[in-house]
Design a protein around this motif. Structure first.
Motif, PDB file in Angstrom:
ATOM      1  N   ALA A 152       0.912  -1.227  -0.096  1.00  0.00           N
ATOM      2  CA  ALA A 152      -0.124   0.028  -0.118  1.00  0.00           C
ATOM      3  C   ALA A 152       0.729   1.328   0.281  1.00  0.00           C
ATOM      4  O   ALA A 152       0.530   2.147  -0.828  1.00  0.00           O
ATOM      5  CB  ALA A 152      -0.842  -0.198   1.288  1.00  0.00           C
ATOM      6  N   ALA A 153       1.917   1.241   0.758  1.00  0.00           N
ATOM      7  CA  ALA A 153       2.838   2.132   1.038  1.00  0.00           C
ATOM      8  C   ALA A 153       3.432   2.669  -0.434  1.00  0.00           C
ATOM      9  O   ALA A 153       3.681   3.661  -0.969  1.00  0.00           O
ATOM     10  CB  ALA A 153       3.994   2.072   1.754  1.00  0.00           C
ATOM     11  N   ALA A 171      -3.650  10.766  -0.190  1.00  0.00           N
ATOM     12  CA  ALA A 171      -3.855   9.480   0.570  1.00  0.00           C
ATOM     13  C   ALA A 171      -4.425   9.722   1.995  1.00  0.00           C
ATOM     14  O   ALA A 171      -5.083   9.000   2.210  1.00  0.00           O
ATOM     15  CB  ALA A 171      -2.443   8.951   0.392  1.00  0.00           C
ATOM     16  N   PHE A 172      -3.749  10.453   2.715  1.00  0.00           N
ATOM     17  CA  PHE A 172      -4.244  10.804   3.925  1.00  0.00           C
ATOM     18  C   PHE A 172      -5.639  11.417   4.032  1.00  0.00           C
ATOM     19  O   PHE A 172      -6.275  11.185   5.001  1.00  0.00           O
ATOM     20  CB  PHE A 172      -3.218  11.688   4.864  1.00  0.00           C
ATOM     21  N   PRO A 341      -5.635   6.246  -9.861  1.00  0.00           N
ATOM     22  CA  PRO A 341      -4.310   6.723  -9.427  1.00  0.00           C
ATOM     23  C   PRO A 341      -3.847   5.830  -8.206  1.00  0.00           C
ATOM     24  O   PRO A 341      -4.407   5.464  -7.333  1.00  0.00           O
ATOM     25  CB  PRO A 341      -4.211   8.196  -8.954  1.00  0.00           C
ATOM     26  N   GLY A 342      -2.508   5.676  -8.280  1.00  0.00           N
ATOM     27  CA  GLY A 342      -1.656   4.856  -7.243  1.00  0.00           C
ATOM     28  C   GLY A 342      -2.096   5.164  -5.748  1.00  0.00           C
ATOM     29  O   GLY A 342      -2.393   4.474  -4.887  1.00  0.00           O
ATOM     30  N   ALA A 347      -4.191   4.199  -0.522  1.00  0.00           N
ATOM     31  CA  ALA A 347      -4.601   4.616   0.753  1.00  0.00           C
ATOM     32  C   ALA A 347      -5.893   3.833   1.172  1.00  0.00           C
ATOM     33  O   ALA A 347      -5.971   3.686   2.352  1.00  0.00           O
ATOM     34  CB  ALA A 347      -5.437   6.194   0.536  1.00  0.00           C
ATOM     35  N   ALA A 348      -6.815   3.204   0.126  1.00  0.00           N
ATOM     36  CA  ALA A 348      -7.809   2.387   0.531  1.00  0.00           C
ATOM     37  C   ALA A 348      -7.178   1.111   0.756  1.00  0.00           C
ATOM     38  O   ALA A 348      -7.533   0.428   1.810  1.00  0.00           O
ATOM     39  CB  ALA A 348      -8.560   2.300  -0.708  1.00  0.00           C
ATOM     40  N   GLY A 349      -6.041   0.446   0.223  1.00  0.00           N
ATOM     41  CA  GLY A 349      -5.392  -0.638   0.418  1.00  0.00           C
ATOM     42  C   GLY A 349      -4.963  -0.499   2.145  1.00  0.00           C
ATOM     43  O   GLY A 349      -5.071  -1.438   2.714  1.00  0.00           O
TER      44      GLY A 349
END
Length: 432
Positions: A152-153, A171-172, A341-342, A347-349
């Motif tokens: 995820a990161a 992401a946050f 987008p990644g 973020a969901a992952g």
């Protein structure tokens, strides 16, 4: 009068209600299901079009297995309970390792072999479930969640691992949306936090110029990928062993969910019922290997939905399966999902993978630590499982087969937990 004699599990609800309740099941599991091909595709370096193909195959296989589980085939396949199947995160890390070592033909060849293995061992596994107590399942599921956080990161920060302020802020922000929905929303809306975060994050990414939907326009509205899209399947022994271990872990996870659904619906699950349900999951490996899909498991969030709604009809799950099949036949939808987008997917992952770890920790809460070696089993399992995560090159000098088995956090953790449980809890101890 005949309806009144039917068990609630076997009752067919009015069409409109069936449709709405089936759609609700799809919404509850959709994000978790499509996250698997998104994460695997990105980690394996696949292009957007190919990832879109995997998304469609994933939904198609999940729909077919859900139909098989809910409706059943004779006395051989399907548990005939309101369960919904979807791609399991358990297979992600081993598949990435196999793709890197042997290629995609080996990924789907080993999945096909693991599916056959699952069908063959469904009956003995259902009878030997005592060898997979909470100390084993909890340890392994905890390692699964923790080992995936790095992936995820990587999605959030990109290839170089150095995320820009824009990527991290997006992401946050998505994580914050998921938290707020989980805290303040109620009912079905409260269960869709990840999906809402994905949609909101994608809209934000469009305004930030971080999206590319150029391939969507050229995708067909209706279609299906050819079987063995990546070529004839290959069966490297190490890859097959690794995926068979994944199948065992998946069986363990699904066993708990099937037993829970049996209790919720008032139809207790027998060992024969369990064997039919596990055999259906073996079929998911065969179908996934042929149709470029993924191994399926019973989705926990849908088990929770059965408990919340108190709707026990298995035909609701069958409608959900039919909807998933239809979604899997729309390539344009797959391209849209693949173009996320990644940072949005990452973020969901991040939330979903950490949730998997939290579920494992919850299972460990049921473990007896008094005068047992269970604490040591858990400690060694987590240590061995996370070793290739914190030191990815630790097995680099080993043969390719050892890298695939030892380098997989899930495979190494599962083997360690199983052997240690046998040693501590199923062998005689000497007495003074």
């Amino acid at each position: 009068m005949c309806m009144a004699l039917k068990h609630p599990v076997d009752q067919v609800l009015p069409p409109a209600r069936l449709g709405l309740l089936g759609l609700q099941h799809v919404l509850a599991m959709y994000t978790g299901c499509v996250a698997v091909p998104l994460v695997f595709g990105a980690a394996a370096g696949l292009d957007t079009h190919t990832i879109g193909l995997l998304v469609n195959a994933d939904l198609l296989v999940a729909g077919l297995i859900t139909l098989l589980q809910s409706l059943g085939i004779g006395t051989v396949l399907g548990i005939r309970l309101p369960v919904v199947a979807g791609a399991t995160f358990t297979a992600v890390t081993p598949m990435i390792l196999i793709a890197g070592q042997y290629g995609l033909q080996a990924v789907y060849g080993s999945m096909l072999a693991a599916g056959v293995f699952g069908i063959l061992i469904a009956v003995p596994f259902a009878r030997a479930v005592r060898f997979f107590p909470p100390v084993v399942t909890g340890s392994v599921i905890t390692v699964i969640g923790l080992s995936l956080i790095g992936i995820a990161a990587g999605l959030i920060t990109g290839q170089d691992g150095e995320g820009s302020g824009k990527e991290l802020a997006l992401a946050f922000g998505i994580v914050l949306v998921i938290v707020l929905v989980g805290r303040f929303a109620r009912g079905l809306l409260g269960q869709l936090g990840v999906l809402i975060g994905l949609v909101g994050g994608t809209i934000a990414a469009i305004f930030l110029g971080m999206t590319d939907f150029s391939n969507v326009g050229g995708a067909a509205w209706l279609g299906i990928a050819a079987p063995f899209h990546f070529g004839a399947p290959q069966f490297p022994p190490a890859a097959v062993i690794s995926m068979c271990v994944v199948m065992l872990v998946t069986f363990t996870e699904s066993t708990a969910d099937m037993l829970a659904v049996g209790e919720m619906t008032g139809r207790p699950v027998t060992s024969h019922d369990l064997a039919r349900g596990l055999a259906a999951e073996g079929v998911s490996g065969v179908l996934g290997g042929i149709m470029n899909g993924f191994l399926d498991t019973v989705f926990g969030q849908n088990v929770g939905l059965v408990g919340i709604t108190k709707v026990r009809s298995r035909y609701v799950a069958a409608v959900a399966g039919a909807i998933l099949v239809l979604l899997g036949l729309i390539p344009k939808l797959g391209e849209i999902v693949a173009a996320l987008p990644g940072p949005v997917v990452g973020a969901a992952g991040l939330v979903m993978f950490a949730t998997v770890a939290a579920v494992g920790i919850g299972i460990l809460g049921r473990v007896d630590f008094e005068n047992t070696g269970n604490l040591l089993i858990i400690a060694v399992t987590i240590g061995v499982g996370l070793l290739p995560v914190v030191a990815p090159k630790i097995y680099q000098s080993f043969p390719a087969w050892a890298q695939v088995i030892g380098g997989s956090a899930i495979t190494s953790a599962a083997l360690t937990a199983f052997v240690l449980n046998l040693l501590f809890n199923h062998t005689r101890r000497s007495t003074s």
